[in-house]
Design a protein around this motif. Structure first.
Motif, PDB file in Angstrom:
ATOM      1  N   THR A  37      39.446  44.399  34.094  1.00 33.22           N
ATOM      2  CA  THR A  37      40.651  45.053  34.614  1.00 33.22           C
ATOM      3  C   THR A  37      40.390  46.549  34.768  1.00 33.22           C
ATOM      4  O   THR A  37      39.525  47.096  34.071  1.00 33.22           O
ATOM      5  CB  THR A  37      41.857  44.827  33.676  1.00 33.22           C
ATOM      6  N   PRO A  38      41.118  47.255  35.653  1.00 35.57           N
ATOM      7  CA  PRO A  38      42.190  46.745  36.515  1.00 35.57           C
ATOM      8  C   PRO A  38      41.635  45.886  37.658  1.00 35.57           C
ATOM      9  O   PRO A  38      40.522  46.104  38.140  1.00 35.57           O
ATOM     10  CB  PRO A  38      42.856  48.015  37.049  1.00 35.57           C
ATOM     11  N   CYS A  39      42.456  44.909  38.073  1.00 36.90           N
ATOM     12  CA  CYS A  39      42.038  44.000  39.140  1.00 36.90           C
ATOM     13  C   CYS A  39      43.282  43.343  39.727  1.00 36.90           C
ATOM     14  O   CYS A  39      44.388  43.519  39.217  1.00 36.90           O
ATOM     15  CB  CYS A  39      41.114  42.926  38.574  1.00 36.90           C
ATOM     16  N   VAL A  40      43.086  42.610  40.802  1.00 37.46           N
ATOM     17  CA  VAL A  40      44.141  41.736  41.323  1.00 37.46           C
ATOM     18  C   VAL A  40      43.619  40.321  41.223  1.00 37.46           C
ATOM     19  O   VAL A  40      42.482  40.026  41.630  1.00 37.46           O
ATOM     20  CB  VAL A  40      44.500  42.085  42.786  1.00 37.46           C
ATOM     21  N   ARG A  61      44.530  29.969  49.848  1.00 40.43           N
ATOM     22  CA  ARG A  61      43.883  30.579  51.033  1.00 40.43           C
ATOM     23  C   ARG A  61      44.828  31.578  51.703  1.00 40.43           C
ATOM     24  O   ARG A  61      44.403  32.643  52.155  1.00 40.43           O
ATOM     25  CB  ARG A  61      43.465  29.494  52.021  1.00 40.43           C
ATOM     26  N   LEU A  62      46.114  31.248  51.743  1.00 36.41           N
ATOM     27  CA  LEU A  62      47.092  32.178  52.338  1.00 36.41           C
ATOM     28  C   LEU A  62      47.215  33.439  51.486  1.00 36.41           C
ATOM     29  O   LEU A  62      47.336  34.550  52.015  1.00 36.41           O
ATOM     30  CB  LEU A  62      48.457  31.489  52.482  1.00 36.41           C
ATOM     31  N   ALA A  63      47.185  33.255  50.166  1.00 36.85           N
ATOM     32  CA  ALA A  63      47.284  34.423  49.274  1.00 36.85           C
ATOM     33  C   ALA A  63      46.062  35.328  49.450  1.00 36.85           C
ATOM     34  O   ALA A  63      46.184  36.561  49.491  1.00 36.85           O
ATOM     35  CB  ALA A  63      47.406  33.958  47.823  1.00 36.85           C
ATOM     36  N   LEU A  64      44.877  34.725  49.573  1.00 36.95           N
ATOM     37  CA  LEU A  64      43.662  35.531  49.787  1.00 36.95           C
ATOM     38  C   LEU A  64      43.750  36.284  51.110  1.00 36.95           C
ATOM     39  O   LEU A  64      43.395  37.468  51.202  1.00 36.95           O
ATOM     40  CB  LEU A  64      42.415  34.643  49.821  1.00 36.95           C
ATOM     41  N   ASP A  65      44.237  35.593  52.123  1.00 41.67           N
ATOM     42  CA  ASP A  65      44.359  36.225  53.438  1.00 41.67           C
ATOM     43  C   ASP A  65      45.284  37.451  53.337  1.00 41.67           C
ATOM     44  O   ASP A  65      44.975  38.523  53.874  1.00 41.67           O
ATOM     45  CB  ASP A  65      44.915  35.198  54.435  1.00 41.67           C
ATOM     46  N   TYR A  66      46.376  37.301  52.607  1.00 37.37           N
ATOM     47  CA  TYR A  66      47.302  38.429  52.435  1.00 37.37           C
ATOM     48  C   TYR A  66      46.615  39.567  51.666  1.00 37.37           C
ATOM     49  O   TYR A  66      46.716  40.738  52.028  1.00 37.37           O
ATOM     50  CB  TYR A  66      48.555  37.955  51.682  1.00 37.37           C
ATOM     51  N   GLY A  67      45.895  39.193  50.611  1.00 33.01           N
ATOM     52  CA  GLY A  67      45.245  40.216  49.784  1.00 33.01           C
ATOM     53  C   GLY A  67      44.171  40.986  50.534  1.00 33.01           C
ATOM     54  O   GLY A  67      44.069  42.209  50.430  1.00 33.01           O
ATOM     55  N   PHE A  68      43.370  40.262  51.294  1.00 38.66           N
ATOM     56  CA  PHE A  68      42.266  40.926  51.985  1.00 38.66           C
ATOM     57  C   PHE A  68      42.711  41.604  53.278  1.00 38.66           C
ATOM     58  O   PHE A  68      42.290  42.723  53.562  1.00 38.66           O
ATOM     59  CB  PHE A  68      41.153  39.921  52.290  1.00 38.66           C
ATOM     60  N   ASN A  69      43.567  40.928  54.053  1.00 41.78           N
ATOM     61  CA  ASN A  69      43.876  41.465  55.376  1.00 41.78           C
ATOM     62  C   ASN A  69      45.107  42.372  55.403  1.00 41.78           C
ATOM     63  O   ASN A  69      45.142  43.325  56.168  1.00 41.78           O
ATOM     64  CB  ASN A  69      44.038  40.318  56.380  1.00 41.78           C
ATOM     65  N   THR A  70      46.088  42.082  54.587  1.00 41.95           N
ATOM     66  CA  THR A  70      47.283  42.945  54.562  1.00 41.95           C
ATOM     67  C   THR A  70      47.119  44.063  53.542  1.00 41.95           C
ATOM     68  O   THR A  70      47.331  45.231  53.844  1.00 41.95           O
ATOM     69  CB  THR A  70      48.536  42.108  54.251  1.00 41.95           C
ATOM     70  N   GLN A  72      44.272  44.837  52.068  1.00 46.93           N
ATOM     71  CA  GLN A  72      42.924  45.432  52.180  1.00 46.93           C
ATOM     72  C   GLN A  72      42.251  45.597  50.808  1.00 46.93           C
ATOM     73  O   GLN A  72      41.553  46.593  50.553  1.00 46.93           O
ATOM     74  CB  GLN A  72      42.994  46.788  52.908  1.00 46.93           C
ATOM     75  N   LEU A  73      42.450  44.632  49.938  1.00 48.40           N
ATOM     76  CA  LEU A  73      41.804  44.694  48.623  1.00 48.40           C
ATOM     77  C   LEU A  73      40.302  44.493  48.788  1.00 48.40           C
ATOM     78  O   LEU A  73      39.865  43.650  49.574  1.00 48.40           O
ATOM     79  CB  LEU A  73      42.358  43.590  47.708  1.00 48.40           C
ATOM     80  N   PRO A  74      39.482  45.219  48.045  1.00 45.68           N
ATOM     81  CA  PRO A  74      38.043  45.015  48.156  1.00 45.68           C
ATOM     82  C   PRO A  74      37.569  43.741  47.456  1.00 45.68           C
ATOM     83  O   PRO A  74      36.550  43.158  47.817  1.00 45.68           O
ATOM     84  CB  PRO A  74      37.449  46.255  47.466  1.00 45.68           C
ATOM     85  N   GLU A  75      38.335  43.316  46.446  1.00 45.51           N
ATOM     86  CA  GLU A  75      37.915  42.134  45.683  1.00 45.51           C
ATOM     87  C   GLU A  75      39.142  41.482  45.046  1.00 45.51           C
ATOM     88  O   GLU A  75      40.096  42.167  44.668  1.00 45.51           O
ATOM     89  CB  GLU A  75      36.923  42.525  44.580  1.00 45.51           C
ATOM     90  N   ILE A  76      39.089  40.155  44.911  1.00 47.14           N
ATOM     91  CA  ILE A  76      40.122  39.409  44.192  1.00 47.14           C
ATOM     92  C   ILE A  76      39.402  38.541  43.159  1.00 47.14           C
ATOM     93  O   ILE A  76      38.338  37.982  43.446  1.00 47.14           O
ATOM     94  CB  ILE A  76      40.954  38.551  45.170  1.00 47.14           C
ATOM     95  N   VAL A  77      39.967  38.464  41.966  1.00 44.56           N
ATOM     96  CA  VAL A  77      39.351  37.651  40.913  1.00 44.56           C
ATOM     97  C   VAL A  77      40.285  36.500  40.553  1.00 44.56           C
ATOM     98  O   VAL A  77      41.459  36.478  40.941  1.00 44.56           O
ATOM     99  CB  VAL A  77      39.033  38.484  39.641  1.00 44.56           C
ATOM    100  N   SER A  78      39.751  35.566  39.800  1.00 44.91           N
ATOM    101  CA  SER A  78      40.565  34.504  39.222  1.00 44.91           C
ATOM    102  C   SER A  78      39.905  34.091  37.921  1.00 44.91           C
ATOM    103  O   SER A  78      38.682  34.207  37.783  1.00 44.91           O
ATOM    104  CB  SER A  78      40.662  33.323  40.191  1.00 44.91           C
ATOM    105  N   PHE A  79      40.699  33.626  36.977  1.00 51.05           N
ATOM    106  CA  PHE A  79      40.122  33.215  35.698  1.00 51.05           C
ATOM    107  C   PHE A  79      40.974  32.122  35.086  1.00 51.05           C
ATOM    108  O   PHE A  79      42.171  32.001  35.370  1.00 51.05           O
ATOM    109  CB  PHE A  79      39.989  34.414  34.751  1.00 51.05           C
ATOM    110  N   THR A  80      40.330  31.315  34.278  1.00 52.94           N
ATOM    111  CA  THR A  80      41.045  30.217  33.637  1.00 52.94           C
ATOM    112  C   THR A  80      40.259  29.758  32.413  1.00 52.94           C
ATOM    113  O   THR A  80      39.101  30.149  32.217  1.00 52.94           O
ATOM    114  CB  THR A  80      41.244  29.048  34.626  1.00 52.94           C
ATOM    115  N   ALA A  81      40.904  28.911  31.601  1.00 52.88           N
ATOM    116  CA  ALA A  81      40.211  28.351  30.441  1.00 52.88           C
ATOM    117  C   ALA A  81      38.998  27.548  30.922  1.00 52.88           C
ATOM    118  O   ALA A  81      39.057  26.893  31.971  1.00 52.88           O
ATOM    119  CB  ALA A  81      41.155  27.448  29.663  1.00 52.88           C
ATOM    120  N   VAL A  82      37.926  27.607  30.163  1.00 53.76           N
ATOM    121  CA  VAL A  82      36.681  26.915  30.541  1.00 53.76           C
ATOM    122  C   VAL A  82      36.971  25.457  30.899  1.00 53.76           C
ATOM    123  O   VAL A  82      36.431  24.913  31.857  1.00 53.76           O
ATOM    124  CB  VAL A  82      35.663  26.972  29.373  1.00 53.76           C
TER     125      VAL A  82
END
Ligand SMILES: CC(C)(COP(=O)(O)OP(=O)(O)OC[C@H]1O[C@@H](n2cnc3c(N)ncnc32)[C@H](O)[C@@H]1OP(=O)(O)O)[C@@H](O)C(=O)NCCC(=O)NCCS
Length: 127
Positions: A37-40, A61-70, A72-82
């Motif tokens: 962090t910080p991150c989205v 996929r729609l959320a990524l499109d919004y994050g990258f194209n609207t 303009q985030l340079p990176e998006i992460v995701s995390f979850t329990a193993v």
């Protein structure tokens, strides 16, 4: 969730399937510290009766499109329990890559809890 969207303009969006709230998918800024962090992050949660039909993948996929194209985030992460293979499956279907150096113990989950160990996935904005 509504309050965050009202303030920031984006967040966890409801996924409406045939007039029913099937769950949510969206983008969020984790309100706690981790090594990355910080991150989205992109995340999802659906009612079990809506699992197995690709809805989380399509919404993500729609959320990524919004994050990258609207946004303009340079990176998006995701995390979850193993052990959360379903969530990891969504991450892999949407093209995220595991950061093997990024495994971490979630600070909001008690020490020794079976869900404490987390994996981290990343995706950079496509050129
Ligand atoms: C994580 C979660 C959203 C994943 O749900 P999911 O149904 O596995 O994921 P999707 O909606 O992308 O569906 C994928 C499945 O639908 C199938 N599918 C059917 N049609 C599809 C299509 N058009 N496109 C993609 N997949 C499709 C896939 O083959 C896959 O099936 P499988 O489970 O047999 O491999 C769900 O398990 C959940 O809400 N869990 C509880 C909350 C949670 O853990 N959230 C994450 C916390 S980090």
């Amino acid at each position: 969730m509504r309050a965050v969207i009202a303030e920031r303009g984006w967040g966890w969006w409801c996924v409406d399937i045939g007039g029913k709230c099937a769950g949510f998918t969206g983008l969020s800024v984790p309100p706690y510290e981790t090594p990355f962090t910080p991150c989205v992050e992109v995340g999802w949660r659906f009612r079990p009766q809506f699992w197995g039909r690709g809805y989380a993948t399509e919404a993500a996929r729609l959320a990524l499109d919004y994050g990258f194209n609207t946004l303009q985030l340079p990176e998006i992460v995701s995390f979850t329990a193993v052990s959360n293979q379903r969530s990891r499956g969504v991450m892999e279907r949407i093209g995220m890559q595991r950061d093997f150096a990024g495994d971490f113990a979630h600070s909001r989950i008690p020490e020794g809890h079976p869900l404490q160990s987390h994996v981290l996935y990343r995706l950079k904005r496509p050129r």
